[in-house]
Design an enzyme around this catalytic site. Structure first.
Site, PDB file in Angstrom:
ATOM      1  N   ASP A   1       6.305   0.479   6.917  1.00  0.00           N
ATOM      2  CA  ASP A   1       4.886   0.089   6.521  1.00  0.00           C
ATOM      3  C   ASP A   1       4.223   1.083   5.574  1.00  0.00           C
ATOM      4  O   ASP A   1       3.683   2.167   5.796  1.00  0.00           O
ATOM      5  CB  ASP A   1       3.889   0.318   7.940  1.00  0.00           C
ATOM      6  CG  ASP A   1       2.425   0.099   7.832  1.00  0.00           C
ATOM      7  OD1 ASP A   1       2.180  -0.754   6.900  1.00  0.00           O
ATOM      8  OD2 ASP A   1       1.653   0.379   8.670  1.00  0.00           O
TER       9      ASP A   1
ATOM     10  N   GLU B   1      -5.024   1.675   2.451  1.00  0.00           N
ATOM     11  CA  GLU B   1      -5.133   0.548   3.269  1.00  0.00           C
ATOM     12  C   GLU B   1      -5.157   1.142   4.651  1.00  0.00           C
ATOM     13  O   GLU B   1      -5.642   0.270   5.515  1.00  0.00           O
ATOM     14  CB  GLU B   1      -3.572  -0.545   2.972  1.00  0.00           C
ATOM     15  CG  GLU B   1      -3.860  -1.621   3.532  1.00  0.00           C
ATOM     16  CD  GLU B   1      -3.306  -1.554   5.063  1.00  0.00           C
ATOM     17  OE1 GLU B   1      -3.423  -2.503   5.891  1.00  0.00           O
ATOM     18  OE2 GLU B   1      -2.771  -0.467   5.408  1.00  0.00           O
ATOM     19  N   GLU B   2      -4.970   2.230   4.849  1.00  0.00           N
ATOM     20  CA  GLU B   2      -4.861   2.539   6.333  1.00  0.00           C
ATOM     21  C   GLU B   2      -6.333   2.809   7.022  1.00  0.00           C
ATOM     22  O   GLU B   2      -6.434   2.686   8.222  1.00  0.00           O
ATOM     23  CB  GLU B   2      -3.806   3.556   6.483  1.00  0.00           C
ATOM     24  CG  GLU B   2      -2.504   3.251   6.435  1.00  0.00           C
ATOM     25  CD  GLU B   2      -1.660   2.447   7.514  1.00  0.00           C
ATOM     26  OE1 GLU B   2      -2.475   1.951   8.362  1.00  0.00           O
ATOM     27  OE2 GLU B   2      -0.633   1.919   7.213  1.00  0.00           O
TER      28      GLU B   2
ATOM     29  N   ASP C   1      -0.328   4.405   0.936  1.00  0.00           N
ATOM     30  CA  ASP C   1      -0.437   5.222   2.034  1.00  0.00           C
ATOM     31  C   ASP C   1       0.202   5.069   3.492  1.00  0.00           C
ATOM     32  O   ASP C   1       0.696   3.933   3.449  1.00  0.00           O
ATOM     33  CB  ASP C   1      -1.950   5.424   2.327  1.00  0.00           C
ATOM     34  CG  ASP C   1      -2.675   4.233   2.693  1.00  0.00           C
ATOM     35  OD1 ASP C   1      -2.010   2.947   2.156  1.00  0.00           O
ATOM     36  OD2 ASP C   1      -3.453   4.193   3.386  1.00  0.00           O
TER      37      ASP C   1
ATOM     38  N   GLU D   1       3.439  -6.769   3.879  1.00  0.00           N
ATOM     39  CA  GLU D   1       3.130  -5.957   5.383  1.00  0.00           C
ATOM     40  C   GLU D   1       4.450  -6.666   6.263  1.00  0.00           C
ATOM     41  O   GLU D   1       5.129  -7.492   6.048  1.00  0.00           O
ATOM     42  CB  GLU D   1       1.964  -6.537   6.067  1.00  0.00           C
ATOM     43  CG  GLU D   1       0.809  -6.095   5.219  1.00  0.00           C
ATOM     44  CD  GLU D   1       0.502  -4.816   5.677  1.00  0.00           C
ATOM     45  OE1 GLU D   1       1.113  -4.063   6.732  1.00  0.00           O
ATOM     46  OE2 GLU D   1      -0.713  -3.871   5.512  1.00  0.00           O
TER      47      GLU D   1
ATOM     48  N   HIS E   1       0.918  -1.173  -0.003  1.00  0.00           N
ATOM     49  CA  HIS E   1       0.156   0.189  -0.162  1.00  0.00           C
ATOM     50  C   HIS E   1       0.798   1.350   0.026  1.00  0.00           C
ATOM     51  O   HIS E   1       2.088   1.152   0.672  1.00  0.00           O
ATOM     52  CB  HIS E   1      -0.818   0.168   1.202  1.00  0.00           C
ATOM     53  CG  HIS E   1      -0.570  -0.035   2.462  1.00  0.00           C
ATOM     54  ND1 HIS E   1       0.053   1.158   3.227  1.00  0.00           N
ATOM     55  CD2 HIS E   1      -0.217  -1.153   3.488  1.00  0.00           C
ATOM     56  CE1 HIS E   1       0.541   0.716   4.462  1.00  0.00           C
ATOM     57  NE2 HIS E   1       0.158  -0.569   4.719  1.00  0.00           N
TER      58      HIS E   1
END
Length: 404
Positions: free
Chosen positions: A106, A141-142, A76, A165, A74
């Site tokens: 992350d 995603e967050e 973001d 991840e 991801h």
């Protein structure tokens, strides 16, 4: 172990410099930056808009008939309070074998490792491989998972997906889901000097919060699952009050509920009604739960093979293999709910995500690049091993990283 080559480090530095804090996300800027990078290494790219200023980047290269393997991450990141950092969160900093910056663990570090691995895979194999290698970098995603849900809704059905991840390079095959909802506790406003003439919703909310905590520690903690930890429930926010000498008319609770397979919004609604019914007669009225986040629990698809294949590649690299659950919620559930074989394997530790001075060890980034490259070789380039390829899957991870 050699460190990052110039391409890998520069890519990570450029990605960190693009502020994709969510909200608002601004993932379109990252997607538009990455697209020409991936085109230069031989991939075809599509910027997939999911909302204004928000986009996925999908990049593919087909070598011939065969499976499609997706490496995904991801774009973001969570917000950074610059005043609490040792340096600018959006300027990559290397210090004593660690890289610091918002998103390095992350999960822009994994994205940089994936892109570098695909560069090396294409340089080593050219068009002489079977199947399709794809990179799918998603938005949001967050918070509300617009990106992955949009990618799947577009009709994409790859054969396997590996999400980067931060698992410490363990193979994670399942995660609990999460549902978050708000409830309003409604009482009767009044003067604080005459509390007996009012009905204080803060008192009712406090009693409800105690019931939630008791339910979590007695009922939910006793439930078991073959892979996942027990479900959980917690009050995470209480909002109420208008001024110091007034009993308010309402108070709001926000509840975070971590779920296991078989639990859905209907299950959680019934659970909440049972808890609210235990409040004393005459307590403030409780509204219906208002769900604003729901991500299902994720687990392996029937007859899925990518988890074991990842474990085999890591074992071939001499890396200790652990197959386990992932303690946070992520996009895996959306892939597996669509019948797509999916696992999580990525560099760094989840404990460093969302923190001040977020960091990832350089050795983890190098290991991730070698692993993603080894996985692509084992899945897509098997024919090359019978035609004089210099890369043998049994030695993946023990050769020096490419410096091209």
């Amino acid at each position: 172990m050699p460190g990052l080559d110039d391409f890998h480090e520069t890519l990570l530095r450029d990605l960190v410099a693009i502020d994709t804090s969510n909200p608002p996300g601004n993932e379109l800027a990252a997607a538009e930056f990455l697209a020409p990078v991936l085109e230069r290494i031989g991939m075809t790219t599509t910027v997939q808009t999911v909302a204004p200023g928000r986009a996925n980047l999908v990049a593919t290269r087909c070598g011939g008939p065969g499976p499609e393997i997706v490496l995904s991450g991801h774009l973001d990141v969570v917000h950074a309070d610059a005043a609490r950092w040792s340096g600018d969160p959006f300027v990559l900093r290397r210090d004593t074998g660690r890289y610091y910056g918002r998103g390095v663990v992350d999960m822009k570090g994994a994205i940089a490792s994936m892109v570098t691995a695909v560069r090396d895979f294409l340089q080593e194999n050219g068009g002489a491989f079977t199947g399709t290698v794809s990179l799918v970098f998603v938005a949001d995603e967050e918070l509300t998972t617009l990106g992955t849900r949009g990618y799947i809704a577009s009709g994409a059905r790859p054969d396997a997906v590996v999400i980067g991840e931060p698992t410490g390079m363990d193979v994670c095959i399942a995660h609990r889901g999460t549902s978050r909802y708000r409830v309003d506790v409604r009482g009767q406003a009044g003067h604080a000097a005459r509390p007996g003439e009012a009905l204080n919703p803060i008192t009712g909310a406090a009693r409800l919060a105690v019931l939630v905590d008791e339910h979590n520690t007695t009922v939910l903690a006793a439930r078991t699952h073959s892979v996942l930890p027990p479900p959980s429930m917690a009050v995470t926010m209480m909002t109420g009050g208008v001024q110091s000498n007034t009993i308010p008319g309402t108070c709001q609770l926000t509840i975070d509920r971590r779920t296991v397979p078989g639990e859905d919004e209907a299950t959680l609604r019934r659970e909440f009604h049972d808890l609210a019914a235990r409040l004393p007669d005459g307590s403030a009225a409780i509204s219906e739960p208002e769900f604003f986040v729901t991500v299902p629990a994720g687990g392996p698809v029937p007859d899925g093979t990518i988890g074991q294949q990842c474990a085999d590649v890591l074992a071939g690299m001499g890396v200790p293999v652990r197959i386990r659950d992932f303690p946070a919620c992520c996009d895996l559930a959306f892939f597996t709910s669509a019948g797509i074989d999916c696992v999580l394997v990525g560099p760094g530790n989840l404990s460093e995500a969302h923190t001040d001075d977020e960091f990832v060890d350089e050795t983890q980034l190098v290991l991730a690049r070698e692993f993603y490259l080894g996985l692509l070789q084992s899945k897509l380039a098997s024919n090359a091993y019978h035609h004089g390829s210099r890369t043998d899957p049994s030695t993946t991870g023990r050769r020096a990283p490419s410096t091209r």
